[in-house]
Design an enzyme around this catalytic site. Structure first.
Site, PDB file in Angstrom:
ATOM      1  N   ASP A   1      72.832  25.812  14.520  1.00 47.05           N
ATOM      2  CA  ASP A   1      72.339  27.108  14.089  1.00 47.05           C
ATOM      3  C   ASP A   1      73.133  27.592  12.879  1.00 47.05           C
ATOM      4  O   ASP A   1      74.277  27.181  12.664  1.00 47.05           O
ATOM      5  CB  ASP A   1      72.457  28.131  15.219  1.00 47.05           C
ATOM      6  CG  ASP A   1      71.589  27.784  16.415  1.00 47.05           C
ATOM      7  OD1 ASP A   1      70.598  27.062  16.225  1.00 47.05           O
ATOM      8  OD2 ASP A   1      71.919  28.233  17.528  1.00 47.05           O
ATOM      9  N   LYS A   2      72.534  28.495  12.131  1.00 51.80           N
ATOM     10  CA  LYS A   2      73.154  28.997  10.902  1.00 51.80           C
ATOM     11  C   LYS A   2      74.608  29.422  11.111  1.00 51.80           C
ATOM     12  O   LYS A   2      75.484  29.087  10.308  1.00 51.80           O
ATOM     13  CB  LYS A   2      72.342  30.185  10.372  1.00 51.80           C
ATOM     14  CG  LYS A   2      72.944  30.874   9.166  1.00 51.80           C
ATOM     15  CD  LYS A   2      72.121  32.083   8.755  1.00 51.80           C
ATOM     16  CE  LYS A   2      72.771  32.829   7.596  1.00 51.80           C
ATOM     17  NZ  LYS A   2      72.011  34.035   7.199  1.00 51.80           N
TER      18      LYS A   2
END
Length: 324
Positions: A139-140
């Site tokens: 995830d970011k």
């Protein structure tokens, strides 16, 4: 330039009675229903080894579905000079330690400035490898280790190893609440019924298994070591929230900060300002896709995670002294 899309998985029992196109949409949510239907009609989907071109064909659960499709790239991604923290590199693979606030692959809202753009700049030959060699994503705002394939052969082998659960990924996290012991969360994950950018534990989801053990307990938080058996989108974040121990700072599944009573101003400020999930991919272990050698890498915790842990430890000590 054409990209080869390959996937293979068994139909979950929850798809009993569903049409083939509906089943594919559940199993492979990264692709639009229209694209999946086009692949069916083009003969790019097999069920138990036989080409199936009828989207309305009913599934019973347990069938082996394979997608082998060639698609023209809709967008030509540009190389960008974005620094990469490269932990290891040879002719076939590279391993990076991804920082927070860096998206892995371009998408809606993030057309560039991603790990993929950085990889194309660092290694231009990745232009001929699907997804610039990306095998799995973080995830970011999740930090830590990712493996990237530099050749199609290496990527094919790594994707197969990932599907066979032969790649070991361990994470560290700080969760809300006091957890007394480790355990396993074995709950299916799929798209949220109403929030399409969110994931959720749902009966119709794909099998998902997360193992966790307690590393350290604080007054109202727990430091964990987790191991993924599967790799679904947001898996750890969703599973921990499902058992009522969401990760500190998680903007989607975490809720409001939960400071312990009489916490120091420094800890209060940290918990309020920690705007990303406290999750770090700390260990990656795999068999080299070409040589077969077992390789393992470790990544130290990032500074914000270290500071969070230190403040929680200090809070423990101060509270113990006051009680004494």
């Amino acid at each position: 330039m054409a990209e080869i899309i390959q996937h293979k998985d068994s139909v979950p029992e929850s798809c009993l009675g569903k049409r083939l196109d509906q089943t594919l949409a559940q199993m492979f949510p990264d692709y639009s229903r229209s694209r999946l239907k086009d692949w069916i009609l083009a003969g790019s989907v097999t069920v138990n080894g036989e080409v199936q071109t009828r989207a309305r064909e009913k599934m019973y659960g347990g069938e082996i579905i394979a997608i082998n499709a060639e698609v023209e790239a809709e967008v030509r991604f540009e190389p960008q000079d974005i620094p990469l923290n490269i932990v290891y590199e040879d002719d076939d693979i590279l391993v990076i330690n991804k920082p927070a606030d860096l998206v892995v692959h371009p998408g809606a809202g993030n057309p560039d400035g991603t790990v993929l753009n950085a990889l194309l700049n660092h290694c231009p030959e990745l232009e001929v490898v699907p997804r610039a060699g990306i095998v799995h994503r973080l995830d970011k705002d999740t930090t830590g280790l990712m493996v990237v394939a530099k050749t199609i052969a290496a990527q094919t082998n790594l994707v197969d190893a990932l599907q066979r659960r032969e790649i070991t990924r361990e994470y560290e996290a700080v969760a809300n609440g006091i957890m007394t012991a480790g355990g396993v969360v074995d709950e299916p994950i799929g798209r949220h019924a109403t929030k399409r950018t969110h994931m959720a534990v749902t009966f119709s989801g794909r099998p998902s298994v997360t193992h966790y053990r307690v590393m350290e307990k604080y007054r109202l938080h727990t430091r964990l070591r987790l191991r993924l058996e599967t790799g679904r989108t947001h898996q750890i974040r969703v599973h921990m929230a499902h058992i009522s121990h969401p990760l500190v700072g998680d903007p989607v599944y975490g809720g409001r900060p939960r400071p312990p009573k009489n916490a120091t101003p420094e800890l209060l400020a940290m918990l309020r300002s920690f705007k990303r999930q406290a999750l770090h991919a700390a260990m990656l272990s795999l068999y080299h896709p070409i040589t077969g050698e077992l390789m393992t890498w470790h990544a130290d915790l990032p500074e914000d995670f270290v500071e969070l842990v230190q403040l929680l430890q200090e809070d423990n000590k101060l509270n113990a002294q006051q009680e004494y």
